[in-house]
Design a protein around this motif. Structure first.
Motif, PDB file in Angstrom:
ATOM      1  N   GLU A   1      36.264  38.000  51.292  1.00 48.09           N
ATOM      2  CA  GLU A   1      37.375  37.756  52.226  1.00 48.09           C
ATOM      3  C   GLU A   1      38.006  39.080  52.648  1.00 48.09           C
ATOM      4  O   GLU A   1      38.278  39.298  53.829  1.00 48.09           O
ATOM      5  N   ILE A   2      38.222  39.970  51.695  1.00 47.89           N
ATOM      6  CA  ILE A   2      38.814  41.276  52.000  1.00 47.89           C
ATOM      7  C   ILE A   2      37.881  42.092  52.886  1.00 47.89           C
ATOM      8  O   ILE A   2      38.293  42.653  53.899  1.00 47.89           O
ATOM      9  N   ALA A   3      36.602  42.132  52.520  1.00 50.01           N
ATOM     10  CA  ALA A   3      35.634  42.940  53.273  1.00 50.01           C
ATOM     11  C   ALA A   3      35.466  42.440  54.703  1.00 50.01           C
ATOM     12  O   ALA A   3      35.422  43.239  55.642  1.00 50.01           O
ATOM     13  N   THR A   4      35.380  41.121  54.876  1.00 44.09           N
ATOM     14  CA  THR A   4      35.223  40.597  56.230  1.00 44.09           C
ATOM     15  C   THR A   4      36.487  40.829  57.050  1.00 44.09           C
ATOM     16  O   THR A   4      36.413  41.081  58.252  1.00 44.09           O
ATOM     17  N   GLY A   5      37.640  40.772  56.408  1.00 44.34           N
ATOM     18  CA  GLY A   5      38.891  41.071  57.103  1.00 44.34           C
ATOM     19  C   GLY A   5      38.947  42.526  57.541  1.00 44.34           C
ATOM     20  O   GLY A   5      39.342  42.840  58.670  1.00 44.34           O
ATOM     21  N   LEU A   6      38.543  43.431  56.669  1.00 43.39           N
ATOM     22  CA  LEU A   6      38.531  44.853  57.006  1.00 43.39           C
ATOM     23  C   LEU A   6      37.537  45.159  58.124  1.00 43.39           C
ATOM     24  O   LEU A   6      37.787  46.000  58.983  1.00 43.39           O
ATOM     25  N   ALA A   7      36.417  44.468  58.106  1.00 41.09           N
ATOM     26  CA  ALA A   7      35.378  44.709  59.108  1.00 41.09           C
ATOM     27  C   ALA A   7      35.677  43.991  60.419  1.00 41.09           C
ATOM     28  O   ALA A   7      35.034  44.265  61.431  1.00 41.09           O
ATOM     29  N   GLY A   8      36.631  43.077  60.401  1.00 45.19           N
ATOM     30  CA  GLY A   8      36.956  42.334  61.610  1.00 45.19           C
ATOM     31  C   GLY A   8      35.898  41.329  61.985  1.00 45.19           C
ATOM     32  O   GLY A   8      35.731  40.987  63.148  1.00 45.19           O
TER      33      GLY A   8
END
Length: 125
Positions: free
Chosen positions: A98-105
């Motif tokens: 969830e964090i990684a996909t949020g950071l990557a947009g």
């Protein structure tokens, strides 16, 4: 899991000694088998096949993790990230995604972890 760790676990689980393995493997003495178990050396293709037969497992099972670490399309950072991800619990993996996909947009894919099939969830009446 590294090849040497896999070999050590299979050796322990099978009850085979270093000498037993050395006898079952072409062109391998006890010192060579010990080096494989320590991770100092890697067995050759024929030796991996013989190890797999000795343990009763597919040769690919011995090399699966090793092959993934040799993937030339991945950077060292990707290998490190994947190793760290695999060390997390399922809940931690989900949070990290969830964090990684949020950071990557990006949006998280529709793929979900495989459901456990240990039994029916329906209550018996």
């Amino acid at each position: 899991m590294s090849l040497d760790t896999t070999l050590r676990l299979l050796t322990k689980a099978s009850g085979l000694s270093v000498t037993d393995l050395a006898t079952a493997i072409p062109r391998a003495g006890a010192a060579t088998v010990s080096a494989w178990l320590r991770g100092d050396k890697l067995p050759g293709r024929d030796q991996v096949d013989a190890l797999a037969r000795a343990f009763g497992v597919p040769a690919g099972a011995l090399l699966a993790d090793l092959a993934s670490t040799l993937d030339p399309s991945r950077t060292q950072g990707e290998h490190d990230l994947l190793a760290a991800y695999r060390a997390l619990s399922t809940k931690q993996q989900g949070a990290l995604l969830e964090i990684a996909t949020g950071l990557a947009g990006t949006k998280r894919g529709a793929a979900k972890p495989a459901a456990k099939t240990t039994g029916s969830r329906k209550a018996k009446r």
